[in-house]
Design a protein around this motif. Structure first.
Motif, PDB file in Angstrom:
ATOM      1  N   TYR A 176     -23.034 -12.560  -8.732  1.00 51.54           N
ATOM      2  CA  TYR A 176     -22.771 -11.112  -9.113  1.00 51.54           C
ATOM      3  C   TYR A 176     -21.407 -11.015  -9.606  1.00 51.54           C
ATOM      4  O   TYR A 176     -20.448 -11.865  -9.408  1.00 51.54           O
ATOM      5  CB  TYR A 176     -22.391 -10.673  -7.351  1.00 51.54           C
ATOM      6  N   TYR A 177     -21.178 -10.050 -10.509  1.00 55.58           N
ATOM      7  CA  TYR A 177     -20.013  -9.719 -10.889  1.00 55.58           C
ATOM      8  C   TYR A 177     -19.928  -8.205 -11.529  1.00 55.58           C
ATOM      9  O   TYR A 177     -20.755  -7.342 -11.383  1.00 55.58           O
ATOM     10  CB  TYR A 177     -19.505 -10.683 -12.164  1.00 55.58           C
ATOM     11  N   CYS A 178     -18.564  -7.892 -11.732  1.00 56.91           N
ATOM     12  CA  CYS A 178     -18.475  -6.198 -11.956  1.00 56.91           C
ATOM     13  C   CYS A 178     -18.051  -6.280 -13.419  1.00 56.91           C
ATOM     14  O   CYS A 178     -17.016  -6.760 -13.730  1.00 56.91           O
ATOM     15  CB  CYS A 178     -17.294  -5.688 -11.179  1.00 56.91           C
ATOM     16  N   ASP A 179     -19.136  -5.581 -14.402  1.00 53.25           N
ATOM     17  CA  ASP A 179     -19.015  -5.647 -15.607  1.00 53.25           C
ATOM     18  C   ASP A 179     -17.438  -4.995 -16.078  1.00 53.25           C
ATOM     19  O   ASP A 179     -16.915  -5.356 -17.318  1.00 53.25           O
ATOM     20  CB  ASP A 179     -19.926  -4.919 -16.325  1.00 53.25           C
ATOM     21  N   ASN A 180     -16.882  -4.026 -15.418  1.00 54.33           N
ATOM     22  CA  ASN A 180     -15.847  -3.453 -15.726  1.00 54.33           C
ATOM     23  C   ASN A 180     -14.826  -2.808 -14.472  1.00 54.33           C
ATOM     24  O   ASN A 180     -15.494  -2.256 -13.578  1.00 54.33           O
ATOM     25  CB  ASN A 180     -16.207  -2.015 -16.566  1.00 54.33           C
ATOM     26  N   GLU A 181     -13.835  -3.412 -14.421  1.00 55.33           N
ATOM     27  CA  GLU A 181     -13.008  -3.117 -13.261  1.00 55.33           C
ATOM     28  C   GLU A 181     -12.159  -1.974 -13.314  1.00 55.33           C
ATOM     29  O   GLU A 181     -11.363  -2.182 -14.085  1.00 55.33           O
ATOM     30  CB  GLU A 181     -12.178  -4.539 -13.013  1.00 55.33           C
ATOM     31  N   THR A 182     -12.591  -0.891 -12.624  1.00 57.36           N
ATOM     32  CA  THR A 182     -11.822   0.359 -13.023  1.00 57.36           C
ATOM     33  C   THR A 182     -10.495   0.354 -12.545  1.00 57.36           C
ATOM     34  O   THR A 182      -9.714   0.991 -13.255  1.00 57.36           O
ATOM     35  CB  THR A 182     -12.684   1.416 -12.225  1.00 57.36           C
ATOM     36  N   VAL A 183      -9.935  -0.404 -11.272  1.00 56.06           N
ATOM     37  CA  VAL A 183      -8.649  -0.338 -11.037  1.00 56.06           C
ATOM     38  C   VAL A 183      -7.622  -1.125 -12.150  1.00 56.06           C
ATOM     39  O   VAL A 183      -6.624  -0.929 -12.306  1.00 56.06           O
ATOM     40  CB  VAL A 183      -8.660  -0.824  -9.514  1.00 56.06           C
ATOM     41  N   ASP A 184      -8.186  -2.481 -12.513  1.00 54.36           N
ATOM     42  CA  ASP A 184      -7.399  -3.311 -13.197  1.00 54.36           C
ATOM     43  C   ASP A 184      -7.581  -3.236 -14.525  1.00 54.36           C
ATOM     44  O   ASP A 184      -6.852  -4.273 -15.388  1.00 54.36           O
ATOM     45  CB  ASP A 184      -7.744  -4.750 -12.419  1.00 54.36           C
ATOM     46  N   GLY A 185      -8.501  -2.501 -15.200  1.00 54.89           N
ATOM     47  CA  GLY A 185      -8.518  -2.373 -16.468  1.00 54.89           C
ATOM     48  C   GLY A 185      -9.168  -3.546 -17.302  1.00 54.89           C
ATOM     49  O   GLY A 185      -8.724  -3.889 -18.508  1.00 54.89           O
ATOM     50  N   VAL A 186      -9.879  -4.224 -16.583  1.00 52.91           N
ATOM     51  CA  VAL A 186     -10.620  -5.638 -17.085  1.00 52.91           C
ATOM     52  C   VAL A 186     -11.870  -5.288 -17.417  1.00 52.91           C
ATOM     53  O   VAL A 186     -12.772  -4.886 -16.514  1.00 52.91           O
ATOM     54  CB  VAL A 186     -10.280  -6.715 -16.106  1.00 52.91           C
ATOM     55  N   GLU A 187     -12.499  -5.538 -18.527  1.00 47.80           N
ATOM     56  CA  GLU A 187     -13.933  -5.520 -18.681  1.00 47.80           C
ATOM     57  C   GLU A 187     -14.411  -6.616 -19.405  1.00 47.80           C
ATOM     58  O   GLU A 187     -13.853  -7.380 -20.379  1.00 47.80           O
ATOM     59  CB  GLU A 187     -14.140  -4.317 -19.892  1.00 47.80           C
ATOM     60  N   PHE A 188     -15.581  -7.300 -19.097  1.00 41.60           N
ATOM     61  CA  PHE A 188     -16.201  -8.538 -19.550  1.00 41.60           C
ATOM     62  C   PHE A 188     -16.543  -7.904 -20.975  1.00 41.60           C
ATOM     63  O   PHE A 188     -17.223  -7.190 -21.183  1.00 41.60           O
ATOM     64  CB  PHE A 188     -17.503  -8.891 -18.922  1.00 41.60           C
ATOM     65  N   PRO A 189     -16.178  -8.820 -21.921  1.00 39.36           N
ATOM     66  CA  PRO A 189     -16.490  -8.468 -23.527  1.00 39.36           C
ATOM     67  C   PRO A 189     -17.842  -8.727 -23.755  1.00 39.36           C
ATOM     68  O   PRO A 189     -18.382  -7.667 -24.714  1.00 39.36           O
ATOM     69  CB  PRO A 189     -15.299  -9.472 -24.320  1.00 39.36           C
ATOM     70  N   LYS A 190     -18.586  -9.297 -23.237  1.00 36.91           N
ATOM     71  CA  LYS A 190     -20.135  -9.414 -23.381  1.00 36.91           C
ATOM     72  C   LYS A 190     -20.682 -10.042 -22.203  1.00 36.91           C
ATOM     73  O   LYS A 190     -19.981 -10.659 -21.272  1.00 36.91           O
ATOM     74  CB  LYS A 190     -20.145 -10.333 -24.794  1.00 36.91           C
ATOM     75  N   VAL A 206     -28.788 -12.672 -11.953  1.00 33.59           N
ATOM     76  CA  VAL A 206     -27.529 -12.160 -12.239  1.00 33.59           C
ATOM     77  C   VAL A 206     -27.594 -10.537 -11.670  1.00 33.59           C
ATOM     78  O   VAL A 206     -28.746  -9.844 -12.393  1.00 33.59           O
ATOM     79  CB  VAL A 206     -27.130 -12.218 -13.681  1.00 33.59           C
ATOM     80  N   ILE A 207     -26.576 -10.104 -11.007  1.00 33.67           N
ATOM     81  CA  ILE A 207     -26.647  -8.755 -10.722  1.00 33.67           C
ATOM     82  C   ILE A 207     -25.204  -8.348 -11.138  1.00 33.67           C
ATOM     83  O   ILE A 207     -24.292  -8.783 -11.015  1.00 33.67           O
ATOM     84  CB  ILE A 207     -26.501  -8.726  -9.030  1.00 33.67           C
ATOM     85  N   ALA A 208     -25.177  -7.162 -11.544  1.00 33.69           N
ATOM     86  CA  ALA A 208     -23.799  -6.467 -12.251  1.00 33.69           C
ATOM     87  C   ALA A 208     -23.655  -5.034 -11.628  1.00 33.69           C
ATOM     88  O   ALA A 208     -24.443  -4.165 -11.684  1.00 33.69           O
ATOM     89  CB  ALA A 208     -23.738  -6.563 -13.692  1.00 33.69           C
ATOM     90  N   ASP A 209     -22.247  -4.804 -11.323  1.00 36.11           N
ATOM     91  CA  ASP A 209     -22.044  -3.686 -11.160  1.00 36.11           C
ATOM     92  C   ASP A 209     -21.333  -2.942 -12.361  1.00 36.11           C
ATOM     93  O   ASP A 209     -20.541  -3.534 -13.013  1.00 36.11           O
ATOM     94  CB  ASP A 209     -20.654  -3.492 -10.023  1.00 36.11           C
ATOM     95  N   MET A 210     -21.997  -1.964 -12.874  1.00 33.32           N
ATOM     96  CA  MET A 210     -21.659  -1.327 -14.152  1.00 33.32           C
ATOM     97  C   MET A 210     -21.091   0.079 -14.084  1.00 33.32           C
ATOM     98  O   MET A 210     -21.452   0.939 -14.883  1.00 33.32           O
ATOM     99  CB  MET A 210     -22.524  -1.230 -15.063  1.00 33.32           C
ATOM    100  N   SER A 211     -20.799   0.375 -12.831  1.00 33.09           N
ATOM    101  CA  SER A 211     -20.316   2.059 -12.606  1.00 33.09           C
ATOM    102  C   SER A 211     -19.470   2.557 -13.360  1.00 33.09           C
ATOM    103  O   SER A 211     -19.554   3.751 -13.742  1.00 33.09           O
ATOM    104  CB  SER A 211     -19.820   1.974 -11.057  1.00 33.09           C
ATOM    105  N   SER A 212     -18.502   1.924 -14.114  1.00 31.86           N
ATOM    106  CA  SER A 212     -17.432   2.828 -14.922  1.00 31.86           C
ATOM    107  C   SER A 212     -17.887   2.331 -16.426  1.00 31.86           C
ATOM    108  O   SER A 212     -16.876   2.980 -17.253  1.00 31.86           O
ATOM    109  CB  SER A 212     -16.137   2.184 -14.445  1.00 31.86           C
ATOM    110  N   ASN A 213     -18.702   1.485 -16.831  1.00 35.37           N
ATOM    111  CA  ASN A 213     -18.798   1.467 -18.433  1.00 35.37           C
ATOM    112  C   ASN A 213     -20.242   1.526 -18.657  1.00 35.37           C
ATOM    113  O   ASN A 213     -20.777   1.505 -19.734  1.00 35.37           O
ATOM    114  CB  ASN A 213     -18.364   0.165 -18.673  1.00 35.37           C
ATOM    115  N   ILE A 214     -21.143   2.134 -17.684  1.00 32.82           N
ATOM    116  CA  ILE A 214     -22.532   2.402 -18.065  1.00 32.82           C
ATOM    117  C   ILE A 214     -22.845   3.407 -19.005  1.00 32.82           C
ATOM    118  O   ILE A 214     -21.757   4.301 -19.339  1.00 32.82           O
ATOM    119  CB  ILE A 214     -23.481   2.635 -16.784  1.00 32.82           C
ATOM    120  N   LEU A 215     -23.474   3.349 -19.858  1.00 30.61           N
ATOM    121  CA  LEU A 215     -23.912   4.254 -21.124  1.00 30.61           C
ATOM    122  C   LEU A 215     -22.836   4.251 -22.148  1.00 30.61           C
ATOM    123  O   LEU A 215     -23.154   5.038 -23.130  1.00 30.61           O
ATOM    124  CB  LEU A 215     -23.968   5.797 -20.608  1.00 30.61           C
TER     125      LEU A 215
END
Length: 414
Positions: A176-190, A206-215
């Motif tokens: 599990y991972y979060c693709d974009n961390e809204t609070v901390d400003g960190v995003e997996f580049p790929k 693999v499971i991903a939270d994409m709440s803040s960078n989807i679309l």
């Protein structure tokens, strides 16, 4: 009081919405397509509602190029609900696979005790919350902290440890991972190379939270067993959460184990409204779904498809350009602005920085007061970390980013 046209809202969520979509939605709340009833008043089981659901699913599939062997479901409970749902559903799928391989109840008890693991990549506040929820539900003995970004950044988030350092379990129920961390400003580049499927399709679940960078950028959906995202950042308004689930996790391939068996194994039994199997079986209508929220999401998707013939690639180009402008303005004045995350993992959606000076709090208050006078709203950082946060979601037009860049330059010279 300012008018809507005078405001550029950079809040992290609920995010700004395109005005034309809000106006259309407002009319639909009063009278939907001449029916004499507002969309929120129509039955969620009506033909009208079914059409909205199907069109929204189809448009999302088109925009993100979601393969046919994935199911799209609309749920409630937000991202926090999915922290639990992923545990319930993926641990259940793990048990089913062991059963299908021939394990009886006695063997399952042994396998649960000795082998059951869920892996978490903790790179920010939201993946940390998901990890903590897994520990609460399963017990920490079944939860593997495969990496913790704070260990390489003086106890703070802002970097992603190298993949070679990740301590992944052997055949975990999920990674599990979060693709974009809204609070901390960190995003997996790929997508992480170490998690990529093999040529035959085998590999980690693999499971991903994409709440803040989807679309906002292309997603290699086939690399995931499930992704989820709340609507309130780039997709619509608060109220629905979308899960895109590989059909191999659903019946008939992988029915969830009986509750009685899970009790015998000492594993948690999830609420039925968090069951992917149940929600998918009922076309997202097991319980009363907010059709209005699905309608708004559908209108956002229709506008995106009409705006960008190349679909998500077109929106990604705009998102990348806006982010580059904003980061560029910050980098021009290192004596005034300090970007928080490492350059290699900077989020394009949530740009976090500090305003420096003898008194940082005073400097940031001055920054926020000055920006507000210009109609640049929602720039205060999350309460847990402070600072300034620019949420550069799809609804922020290029002109809005340029207005902010101009202010950054002028404030930096003052």
């Amino acid at each position: 009081m300012p008018t809507r046209s005078e405001i550029t809202y950079f809040g992290a969520g609920p995010a700004a919405m395109p005005t034309d979509i809000l106006e259309k939605a407002a009319q639909a709340l009063v009278d939907y397509e001449g029916t004499g009833l507002g969309i929120a008043e129509h039955s969620h089981r009506s033909a009208l509602a079914a059409k909205i659901i199907e069109e929204t699913k189809a448009d999302l599939s088109t925009y993100l190029d979601i393969p046919d062997d994935y199911e799209i479901i609309f749920m409630q409970g937000g991202g926090s609900g999915e922290f639990s749902a992923t545990v319930y559903n993926l641990v259940g799928a793990w048990v089913t696979r062991k059963q299908q391989a021939g394990a009886d109840e006695e063997a399952l008890r042994k396998l649960v005790a000795e082998e059951l693991k869920v892996d978490y990549l903790v790179t920010g506040s939201w993946s940390l919350k998901a990890y903590q929820e897994a520990c609460r539900l399963l017990g920490s003995e079944h939860v593997n902290l495969a990496t913790d970004a704070r260990t390489i950044n003086e106890g703070k988030f802002g970097k992603i440890p190298g993949e070679s350092t990740w301590k992944l379990s052997k055949n975990p129920a999920m990674v599990y991972y979060c693709d974009n961390e809204t609070v901390d400003g960190v995003e997996f580049p790929k997508f992480p190379d170490v998690l990529a499927p093999a040529a035959d399709g085998s590999g980690p679940i693999v499971i991903a939270d994409m709440s803040s960078n989807i679309l906002s950028r292309k997603v290699p959906v086939k690399n995931y067993s499930a992704i989820f995202f709340g609507a309130q950042k780039n997709l619509g308004v608060t109220g629905i959460t979308v899960a895109v689930v590989k059909k191999t996790l659903l019946p008939p391939s992988c029915p969830q184990p009986a509750p009685a068996l899970l009790r015998q194994l000492g594993l948690p039994i999830g609420p039925i409204v968090l069951s992917y199997e149940t929600i998918a079986k009922n076309n997202s209508l097991y319980n009363t779904l907010s059709i209005f929220d699905v309608y708004v999401a559908g209108q956002v998707l229709k506008k995106l498809l009409a705006t960008y013939p190349d679909r998500v690639d077109g929106q990604q180009a705009v998102a990348d350009k806006k982010a580059a402008l904003i980061y560029g303005a910050l980098e021009k004045r290192p004596d005034v602005y300090r970007i928080v995350p490492d350059k290699t993992v900077r989020s394009r959606m949530n740009i976090c920085f500090r305003v420096t000076g003898d008194d940082t709090d005073a400097s940031e208050k001055s920054f926020l007061d000055a920006s507000k006078k210009l109609g640049l709203e929602g720039l205060k950082g999350h309460r847990s970390v402070g600072g300034i946060r620019v949420s550069n979601y799809n609804s922020i037009p290029l002109e809005g980013a340029e207005r902010l860049v101009k202010f950054l330059d002028e404030f930096g010279k003052a």
